[in-house]
Design a protein around this motif. Structure first.
Motif, PDB file in Angstrom:
ATOM      1  N   ASN A  46      -2.002 -11.290  -2.315  1.00 12.85           N
ATOM      2  CA  ASN A  46      -1.327 -10.154  -2.946  1.00 12.85           C
ATOM      3  C   ASN A  46      -0.357  -9.417  -2.031  1.00 12.85           C
ATOM      4  OD1 ASN A  46      -2.197 -10.302  -5.630  1.00 12.85           O
ATOM      5  ND2 ASN A  46      -4.184  -9.452  -5.071  1.00 12.85           N
ATOM      6  N   SER A  47      -0.221  -9.856  -0.796  1.00 11.12           N
ATOM      7  CA  SER A  47       0.790  -9.313   0.104  1.00 11.12           C
ATOM      8  C   SER A  47       1.233 -10.447   1.010  1.00 11.12           C
ATOM      9  CB  SER A  47       0.231  -8.154   0.935  1.00 11.12           C
ATOM     10  OG  SER A  47       1.234  -7.641   1.798  1.00 11.12           O
ATOM     11  N   ARG A  48       2.541 -10.722   0.996  1.00 11.32           N
ATOM     12  CA  ARG A  48       3.059 -11.821   1.816  1.00 11.32           C
ATOM     13  C   ARG A  48       4.436 -11.480   2.352  1.00 11.32           C
ATOM     14  NH1 ARG A  48       3.319 -15.497  -3.574  1.00 11.32           N
ATOM     15  NH2 ARG A  48       1.568 -14.229  -4.087  1.00 11.32           N
ATOM     16  N   LEU A  49       4.741 -12.077   3.468  1.00 13.52           N
ATOM     17  CA  LEU A  49       6.048 -11.914   4.099  1.00 13.52           C
ATOM     18  C   LEU A  49       6.854 -13.178   3.857  1.00 13.52           C
ATOM     19  CD1 LEU A  49       4.794 -10.473   7.500  1.00 13.52           C
ATOM     20  CD2 LEU A  49       5.785  -9.188   5.592  1.00 13.52           C
ATOM     21  N   SER A  50       8.137 -13.011   3.608  1.00 12.71           N
ATOM     22  CA  SER A  50       9.009 -14.168   3.399  1.00 12.71           C
ATOM     23  C   SER A  50      10.386 -13.883   3.978  1.00 12.71           C
ATOM     24  CB  SER A  50       9.108 -14.510   1.906  1.00 12.71           C
ATOM     25  OG  SER A  50       9.670 -13.430   1.195  1.00 12.71           O
ATOM     26  N   SER A  51      11.203 -14.915   4.021  1.00 15.18           N
ATOM     27  CA  SER A  51      12.576 -14.826   4.552  1.00 15.18           C
ATOM     28  C   SER A  51      12.596 -14.219   5.948  1.00 15.18           C
ATOM     29  CB  SER A  51      13.456 -14.012   3.598  1.00 15.18           C
ATOM     30  OG  SER A  51      13.476 -14.582   2.317  1.00 15.18           O
ATOM     31  N   LEU A  52      11.609 -14.560   6.750  1.00 11.11           N
ATOM     32  CA  LEU A  52      11.525 -14.002   8.097  1.00 11.11           C
ATOM     33  C   LEU A  52      12.583 -14.616   9.004  1.00 11.11           C
ATOM     34  CD1 LEU A  52       7.644 -13.943   8.524  1.00 11.11           C
ATOM     35  CD2 LEU A  52       9.167 -11.994   8.080  1.00 11.11           C
TER      36      LEU A  52
ATOM     37  N   ALA B  58      12.706   1.590   0.700  1.00 11.77           N
ATOM     38  CA  ALA B  58      11.557   1.775  -0.194  1.00 11.77           C
ATOM     39  C   ALA B  58      10.328   1.085   0.389  1.00 11.77           C
ATOM     40  CB  ALA B  58      11.871   1.214  -1.576  1.00 11.77           C
ATOM     41  N   ARG B  59       9.160   1.547  -0.043  1.00  9.95           N
ATOM     42  CA  ARG B  59       7.908   0.936   0.401  1.00  9.95           C
ATOM     43  C   ARG B  59       6.892   1.002  -0.732  1.00  9.95           C
ATOM     44  NH1 ARG B  59       8.259   5.918   3.295  1.00  9.95           N
ATOM     45  NH2 ARG B  59       6.533   7.320   2.810  1.00  9.95           N
ATOM     46  N   PRO B  60       5.854   0.158  -0.681  1.00 13.69           N
ATOM     47  CA  PRO B  60       4.843   0.172  -1.737  1.00 13.69           C
ATOM     48  C   PRO B  60       4.101   1.509  -1.791  1.00 13.69           C
ATOM     49  CG  PRO B  60       4.617  -1.784  -0.343  1.00 13.69           C
ATOM     50  CD  PRO B  60       5.603  -0.878   0.321  1.00 13.69           C
ATOM     51  N   ASP B  61       3.621   1.869  -2.974  1.00 17.98           N
ATOM     52  CA  ASP B  61       2.818   3.081  -3.128  1.00 17.98           C
ATOM     53  C   ASP B  61       1.648   3.057  -2.163  1.00 17.98           C
ATOM     54  OD1 ASP B  61       4.449   3.988  -5.164  1.00 17.98           O
ATOM     55  OD2 ASP B  61       3.127   3.283  -6.779  1.00 17.98           O
ATOM     56  N   GLY B  62       1.421   4.178  -1.507  1.00 21.53           N
ATOM     57  CA  GLY B  62       0.291   4.292  -0.598  1.00 21.53           C
ATOM     58  C   GLY B  62       0.548   3.798   0.812  1.00 21.53           C
TER      59      GLY B  62
ATOM     60  N   SER C 138       6.451  -8.947  -0.063  1.00 18.10           N
ATOM     61  CA  SER C 138       6.185  -8.973  -1.503  1.00 18.10           C
ATOM     62  C   SER C 138       4.750  -8.521  -1.710  1.00 18.10           C
ATOM     63  CB  SER C 138       6.384 -10.374  -2.070  1.00 18.10           C
ATOM     64  OG  SER C 138       7.726 -10.763  -1.901  1.00 18.10           O
ATOM     65  N   VAL C 139       4.587  -7.440  -2.473  1.00 19.83           N
ATOM     66  CA  VAL C 139       3.281  -6.817  -2.658  1.00 19.83           C
ATOM     67  C   VAL C 139       2.981  -6.707  -4.141  1.00 19.83           C
ATOM     68  CG1 VAL C 139       1.899  -4.741  -2.198  1.00 19.83           C
ATOM     69  CG2 VAL C 139       3.631  -5.482  -0.551  1.00 19.83           C
ATOM     70  N   ASN C 140       1.789  -7.134  -4.539  1.00 20.62           N
ATOM     71  CA  ASN C 140       1.330  -7.029  -5.921  1.00 20.62           C
ATOM     72  C   ASN C 140       0.880  -5.587  -6.168  1.00 20.62           C
ATOM     73  OD1 ASN C 140       0.120  -7.292  -8.454  1.00 20.62           O
ATOM     74  ND2 ASN C 140      -1.044  -9.107  -7.897  1.00 20.62           N
ATOM     75  N   ASP C 141       1.375  -4.956  -7.231  1.00 18.83           N
ATOM     76  CA  ASP C 141       0.966  -3.586  -7.534  1.00 18.83           C
ATOM     77  C   ASP C 141      -0.420  -3.510  -8.176  1.00 18.83           C
ATOM     78  OD1 ASP C 141       1.388  -4.309 -10.235  1.00 18.83           O
ATOM     79  OD2 ASP C 141       3.257  -3.165 -10.386  1.00 18.83           O
ATOM     80  N   CYS C 142      -0.957  -4.668  -8.587  1.00 19.93           N
ATOM     81  CA  CYS C 142      -2.316  -4.753  -9.162  1.00 19.93           C
ATOM     82  C   CYS C 142      -2.511  -3.803 -10.347  1.00 19.93           C
ATOM     83  CB  CYS C 142      -3.377  -4.508  -8.091  1.00 19.93           C
ATOM     84  SG  CYS C 142      -3.484  -5.868  -6.896  1.00 19.93           S
ATOM     85  N   LYS C 143      -1.461  -3.581 -11.123  1.00 19.78           N
ATOM     86  CA  LYS C 143      -1.551  -2.723 -12.314  1.00 19.78           C
ATOM     87  C   LYS C 143      -1.399  -3.578 -13.555  1.00 19.78           C
ATOM     88  CE  LYS C 143       0.361   1.272  -9.923  1.00 19.78           C
ATOM     89  NZ  LYS C 143       1.492   2.171  -9.807  1.00 19.78           N
ATOM     90  N   PRO C 144      -2.282  -3.571 -14.470  1.00 16.38           N
ATOM     91  CA  PRO C 144      -3.510  -2.770 -14.551  1.00 16.38           C
ATOM     92  C   PRO C 144      -4.621  -3.329 -13.660  1.00 16.38           C
ATOM     93  CG  PRO C 144      -3.360  -4.154 -16.485  1.00 16.38           C
ATOM     94  CD  PRO C 144      -2.090  -4.374 -15.685  1.00 16.38           C
ATOM     95  N   TYR C 145      -4.508  -4.582 -13.230  1.00 18.87           N
ATOM     96  CA  TYR C 145      -5.424  -5.201 -12.267  1.00 18.87           C
ATOM     97  C   TYR C 145      -4.639  -6.324 -11.611  1.00 18.87           C
ATOM     98  CZ  TYR C 145      -6.058  -8.219 -16.344  1.00 18.87           C
ATOM     99  OH  TYR C 145      -5.827  -9.027 -17.432  1.00 18.87           O
ATOM    100  N   CYS C 146      -5.130  -6.823 -10.475  1.00 16.36           N
ATOM    101  CA  CYS C 146      -4.322  -7.736  -9.656  1.00 16.36           C
ATOM    102  C   CYS C 146      -3.857  -8.998 -10.380  1.00 16.36           C
ATOM    103  CB  CYS C 146      -5.066  -8.093  -8.382  1.00 16.36           C
ATOM    104  SG  CYS C 146      -5.208  -6.680  -7.259  1.00 16.36           S
ATOM    105  N   ALA C 147      -4.730  -9.603 -11.191  1.00 12.24           N
ATOM    106  CA  ALA C 147      -4.338 -10.840 -11.875  1.00 12.24           C
ATOM    107  C   ALA C 147      -3.194 -10.602 -12.864  1.00 12.24           C
ATOM    108  CB  ALA C 147      -5.536 -11.454 -12.594  1.00 12.24           C
ATOM    109  N   ALA C 148      -3.053  -9.389 -13.359  1.00 10.03           N
ATOM    110  CA  ALA C 148      -1.988  -9.069 -14.305  1.00 10.03           C
ATOM    111  C   ALA C 148      -0.896  -8.215 -13.660  1.00 10.03           C
ATOM    112  CB  ALA C 148      -2.569  -8.328 -15.516  1.00 10.03           C
TER     113      ALA C 148
END
Length: 157
Positions: A72-78, A142-146, A95-105
């Motif tokens: 659910n969190s990965r680095l690319s184009s390094l 910008a950065r992910p929430d939290g 690339s970060v998954n917001d996990c809303k409403p849950y991670c799989a979705a």
């Protein structure tokens, strides 16, 4: 369905999801097109390595998975501008998954990031090899929430 059939179906689904997430992590972190082996000749290197999710040493990888269990969190184009005996620095995308409403979705969101590796120490798996033990991400925009502007993680080894 009977109770036993429901339990069996749930167990099989859970096993399938776990296998899929693990194969994604291993495939993405070990793909030769996206990373370089640390010691292609088998000879020791004086520069530290980055240990990936499958516990393989890498230098200057194009991609790197931060969340090995679920991807659910990965680095690319390094793009590495520095890699020496003390630290390494790259620019890329987190690339970060917001996990809303849950991670799989959830939905993946991409953020420009500066990656810094440091604190090399001897690698327990290969005592003659140094590995970076800390990774810092700096989000210049910008950065992910939290997340803080700078987020630091200890690295496995």
């Amino acid at each position: 369905m009977g109770g036993q059939s429901v339990r069996t179906a749930v167990t099989l689904c859970a096993a399938g999801l776990l296998a899929a997430s693990m194969s994604t992590a291993v495939t993405a972190s070990a793909s030769p097109a996206h990373t370089r082996p640390a010691h292609p000749t088998g000879q020791p290197d004086d520069k530290p390595v980055l240990v990936d999710c499958s516990f393989e040493p890498r230098t200057r990888p194009d991609t790197f998975i931060l969340a090995c269990g679920d991807g659910n969190s990965r680095l690319s184009s390094l793009r590495w501008s520095q890699w020496n005996g003390e630290s390494a620095v790259a620019r890329g995308v987190n690339s970060v998954n917001d996990c809303k409403p849950y991670c799989a979705a959830g939905t993946f969101h991409s953020y420009p990031v500066i990656v810094r590796l440091d604190r090399p120490e001897p690698w327990k798996k290969r005592p003659g090899t140094q590995h970076f033990t800390r990774l810092s991400l700096v989000f210049p925009a910008a950065r992910p929430d939290g997340y803080q502007r700078t987020t630091t993680y200890p690295l496995w080894g």
